[in-house]
Design a protein around this motif. Structure first.
Motif: not given
Length: 310
Positions: A183-206
């Protein structure tokens, strides 16, 4: 054992504080898994965020800068995972485990000079009159801002996933990355943004752990909190509201066992200390008895590698 020594109001208030680090890490991992990526490096990102935030807060005297640096530290570590799994197509499980080991070793090295140092105190919400209301005041209106930020983040993720175009795209990528790519969505880009968001949240949890709940640095202080966050995502059936329930369940058991120790419970301390983890395992086992329901909300492409040329 003197149960009268346990104050139920303080017990509930402590529950909210104890649950915050896990809640932050779990809601971030939920977003990552909704995109179809399984990141087992939550523990490593949490401990990296804990030392990054602690060191920054001590050096600058500002807890807020500490939290910002913790989010950056967690996101930076998650970027390593993103590059390896999304560009070099490495195995997500093995890469996540390696990330945890790397984070634990890195934090131990960086934290050697911070043992025994107290960080600057984080401000608590103090509303005149409201904070002094019996029962409700101490439970709901006398916490550090991280407690309210975590609750707001859960509500924000729920709204984003269910009512925004970005949330729809994220869920589409997690359900069928091939269809989303067609459908034209940038799968890798979407996943990288999600991964970095998850990493930032984990860092905040720490950071919530090293700056608020246990205001000090100790090697390995996350003590499996990242793994519990991963389990809570499964317990919650990948739903944000249930993430809150799961985090508070674990936090409540953890706080209760500490209060039982203080009250002089005749149960051996070792059994009380391991009780939060045992109860988490029992809950997951009970949920797994009905395989059709336990996996009903799991993203269809969770853990699967995406290659645009296929």
């Amino acid at each position: 054992m003197d149960l009268s020594a346990i104050n139920p109001i303080l017990l509930v208030a402590s529950l909210m504080v104890a649950s915050t680090p896990i809640l932050l890490a779990a809601i971030g991992e939920l977003v990552v898994e909704k995109s179809g990526v399984l990141n087992l490096g939550v523990e490593g990102m949490m401990i990296t965020g804990a030392i990054s935030g602690f060191a920054a807060a001590v050096l600058t005297g500002s807890p807020m800068i500490g939290f910002l640096c913790a989010a950056f530290g967690g996101a930076a570590l998650s970027m390593i995972f993103a590059i390896l799994t999304q560009y070099f197509l490495s195995n997500q499980v093995a890469t996540g485990l390696a990330l945890t080991l790397f984070g634990l070793g890195l934090s131990a090295m960086l934290g050697q000079s911070y043992v025994g140092i107290s960080p600057p105190a984080s401000a608590k919400l103090d509303l005149p009159l409201i904070s002094n209301i019996p029962v409700i005041g101490p439970i709901l209106f006398s916490h550090n801002f991280t407690v309210y930020a975590a609750l707001a983040l859960v509500a924000g993720v729920w709204w984003f996933l269910n009512y925004t175009r970005g949330g729809l795209i994220l869920r589409a990528v997690g359900e069928s990355h091939d269809a989303a790519h067609a459908l034209g969505y940038k799968v890798v880009r979407v996943r990288i943004i999600a991964i970095m968001f998850g990493g930032a949240c984990a860092g905040l949890g720490g950071a919530a752990l090293s700056l608020v709940r246990v205001p000090q640095w100790a090697e390995g202080m996350t003590a499996g909190a990242g793994w519990i966050a991963l389990a809570i995502v499964v317990f919650a059936s990948w739903k944000p509201a249930r993430i809150l329930l799961g985090a508070y369940l674990f936090g409540g058991v953890a706080v209760l066992q500490l209060n039982l120790q203080a009250a002089g419970a005749s149960i051996p301390v070792e059994y009380l200390s391991m009780s939060p983890y045992v109860i988490t395992i029992i809950v997951l086992v009970l949920m797994s008895t009905n395989r059709s329901k336990s996996g009903l909300n799991a993203p269809a492409t969770l853990g699967r590698i995406f290659h645009a040329s296929r």
